[in-house]
Design a protein around this motif. Structure first.
Motif, PDB file in Angstrom:
ATOM      1  N   ALA A 147       0.830  -1.206   0.000  1.00  0.00           N
ATOM      2  CA  ALA A 147       0.000   0.000   0.000  1.00  0.00           C
ATOM      3  C   ALA A 147       0.861   1.251   0.000  1.00  0.00           C
ATOM      4  N   PHE A 148       1.837   1.293   0.916  1.00  0.00           N
ATOM      5  CA  PHE A 148       2.730   2.451   0.962  1.00  0.00           C
ATOM      6  C   PHE A 148       3.538   2.578  -0.320  1.00  0.00           C
ATOM      7  N   GLY A 149       3.966   1.404  -0.846  1.00  0.00           N
ATOM      8  CA  GLY A 149       4.775   1.433  -2.062  1.00  0.00           C
ATOM      9  C   GLY A 149       4.042   2.079  -3.217  1.00  0.00           C
ATOM     10  N   GLY A 150       2.755   1.748  -3.365  1.00  0.00           N
ATOM     11  CA  GLY A 150       1.966   2.362  -4.423  1.00  0.00           C
ATOM     12  C   GLY A 150       1.789   3.851  -4.209  1.00  0.00           C
ATOM     13  N   ALA A 151       1.514   4.230  -2.942  1.00  0.00           N
ATOM     14  CA  ALA A 151       1.328   5.650  -2.630  1.00  0.00           C
ATOM     15  C   ALA A 151       2.631   6.424  -2.800  1.00  0.00           C
ATOM     16  N   ILE A 152       3.736   5.823  -2.336  1.00  0.00           N
ATOM     17  CA  ILE A 152       5.041   6.481  -2.484  1.00  0.00           C
ATOM     18  C   ILE A 152       5.401   6.620  -3.958  1.00  0.00           C
ATOM     19  N   ALA A 153       5.167   5.542  -4.734  1.00  0.00           N
ATOM     20  CA  ALA A 153       5.478   5.596  -6.164  1.00  0.00           C
ATOM     21  C   ALA A 153       4.652   6.676  -6.862  1.00  0.00           C
ATOM     22  N   TYR A 154       3.410   6.821  -6.431  1.00  0.00           N
ATOM     23  CA  TYR A 154       2.555   7.869  -7.014  1.00  0.00           C
ATOM     24  C   TYR A 154       3.181   9.241  -6.778  1.00  0.00           C
ATOM     25  N   GLY A 155       3.620   9.495  -5.533  1.00  0.00           N
ATOM     26  CA  GLY A 155       4.226  10.779  -5.222  1.00  0.00           C
ATOM     27  C   GLY A 155       5.568  10.973  -5.896  1.00  0.00           C
ATOM     28  N   VAL A 156       6.386   9.922  -5.884  1.00  0.00           N
ATOM     29  CA  VAL A 156       7.717  10.010  -6.484  1.00  0.00           C
ATOM     30  C   VAL A 156       7.623  10.205  -7.995  1.00  0.00           C
ATOM     31  N   GLY A 157       6.521   9.736  -8.578  1.00  0.00           N
ATOM     32  CA  GLY A 157       6.344   9.919 -10.013  1.00  0.00           C
ATOM     33  C   GLY A 157       6.416  11.372 -10.448  1.00  0.00           C
ATOM     34  N   PHE A 158       6.048  12.273  -9.544  1.00  0.00           N
ATOM     35  CA  PHE A 158       6.103  13.704  -9.860  1.00  0.00           C
ATOM     36  C   PHE A 158       7.526  14.264  -9.741  1.00  0.00           C
ATOM     37  N   MET A 159       8.464  13.443  -9.241  1.00  0.00           N
ATOM     38  CA  MET A 159       9.863  13.872  -9.154  1.00  0.00           C
ATOM     39  C   MET A 159      10.648  13.505 -10.397  1.00  0.00           C
ATOM     40  N   ASN A 160       9.969  12.983 -11.391  1.00  0.00           N
ATOM     41  CA  ASN A 160      10.658  12.545 -12.605  1.00  0.00           C
ATOM     42  C   ASN A 160      11.509  13.678 -13.191  1.00  0.00           C
TER      43      ASN A 160
END
Length: 414
Positions: A147-160
């Motif tokens: 669950a955290f991994g998906g949420a973290i990946a969602y947020g980190v996606g904006f750091m591309n």
């Protein structure tokens, strides 16, 4: 296979025992669950990285020019090392001490000892009737990690592109740093055995040791002997446990690696696909804890595992037969499948430890059990085929449904 209590069980003051167990829980469970959460973040983030910013051409496979076949090989190599080093690691845990298992470098080698080591570690502190829930609190960290991994990946996606790094590289950095730091924390904070626990008062230490005299591992016991090895290898009951754990390991592995890909195949695109991995894992976390509490409370671990492996199988089966464009229904089935597949594991491990009557044998049997799960995890690496995305990944769903039905039958008849 059974999990009976000792007939000559001494009586203890219930309030004193509850206070002792609560004290142990506070000292042991949060840290154990936290390091396993970090472990699973590190292991499952490759699945997030595979599809992160895919539409922009900045995903793991595109930037590394890795084929899907090569991607599948990478977790398989990890799992081979994981399987080989399960038994040596649990042997070393008893020869050294539990706090050393926090040093988690060399993925697949050192990490091999973390989960079986934690399960074995609990046998030093808790009775059979108390273990399934505690195992669940640790194991459920894997669902929290999802669950955290998906949420973290969602947020980190904006750091591309931040500081010249793609988002998937930031994902590995952000989720990897806490794991390195946790090694120091575990070394200094994780207690080893009741016999050496200075944070227990003398009377608490005596009670902790005495109440586990007949159904727990002992910190002052010798490591496994040749006689212990022979007893484990020739015990027919354990073969049933190993077969069951092989069956549950394929859905466990495949969900951990491919849930982001599965949600991406349900018409969720780009970063939304990452975010939609959260509800299945969140539901699985709640169900896992509830099932494990019930399994311990009613002393019926096998039946609970049978029931929820069947529920998980029905979730996968429905996913396989529903029309490809029934996206909402198939997403609901993913939640059911995840909840069933994850929740039946903890009672299985509590059930296994209840069938072992010596310290060394417990460590060997738990490690062997999880080693037999590694081939199942390798199967899980291969069943969600990239070329089946448009068809809803039928091979993966059918395979997981069949194996969970096998687990159900084995749990009922063993």
């Amino acid at each position: 296979m059974s999990s009976e209590r000792s007939d000559s069980e001494p009586e203890y003051d219930e309030n004193v025992v509850k206070a002792l167990v609560r004290k142990q829980d506070v000292k042991i469970l949060p840290l154990s669950a936290f390091i396993y959460l970090l472990c699973y973040l590190d292991r499952s983030n490759i699945g997030n990285a595979k599809v992160l910013n895919e539409s922009e051409g900045n995903d793991l496979l595109t930037e590394t020019k890795m084929s899907n076949y090569q991607y599948i090989i990478s977790p398989m190599v990890f799992l081979i090392a994981y399987a080989i080093f399960e038994v040596p690691s649990n042997y070393l845990l008893k020869k050294l001490k539990p706090s050393v298992t926090g040093i988690r470098f060399l993925l697949g080698v050192i990490e091999a000892g973390l989960f079986p080591g934690l399960v074995y570690y609990l046998t030093f502190w808790y009775r059979v009737s108390e273990r399934s829930l505690r195992v669940a609190l640790i194991l459920a960290s894997a669902t929290l990690a999802g669950a955290f991994g998906g949420a973290i990946a969602y947020g980190v996606g904006f750091m591309n592109g931040a500081l010249g790094l793609s988002a998937w590289r930031w994902l590995f950095i952000i989720e990897g740093v806490p794991s390195c730091a946790s090694a120091i924390l575990v070394w200094f904070v994780l207690p080893d055995y009741p016999e050496t626990a200075e944070w227990l008062r003398d009377e608490e230490r005596e009670l902790a040791i005495e109440r586990l005299k007949h159904e727990g591992s002992k910190g002052n016991a010798a490591a496994v002997t040749w006689a212990g090895i022979k007893s484990v290898l020739t015990d027919w009951r354990l073969c049933g446990h190993y077969a069951i754990y092989f069956g549950i390991s394929t859905p466990f592995s495949s969900l951990s690696l491919f849930t982001p890909s599965i949600t991406a195949g349900l018409a969720y695109q780009n970063l939304q696909a990452q975010l939609m991995t959260v509800p299945p894992y969140a539901a699985a976390y709640v169900v896992t804890l509830a099932v494990s509490w019930s399994a311990d409370h009613f002393n019926a671990r096998g039946l609970h595992s049978a029931a929820f492996s069947f529920i998980g199988a029905m979730g996968f089966l429905a996913s396989a037969v529903l029309p490809v464009d029934a996206y909402l229904h198939r997403y609901g089935c993913l939640i059911v499948a995840s909840s069933g597949a994850f929740s039946c594991i903890s009672p299985l491990l509590g059930w296994l430890s209840s069938n072992i009557d010596s310290t060394g044998a417990a460590g060997l049997a738990i490690a062997l059990n999880i080693s037999f799960g590694a081939p199942g995890q390798i199967v899980g690496v291969w069943i969600y085929k990239a070329n089946e995305k448009a068809r809803g990944y039928p091979t993966g769903h059918w395979t997981n449904a069949a194996l969970l039905l096998f687990v159900c039958v084995e749990c009922v008849f063993c």
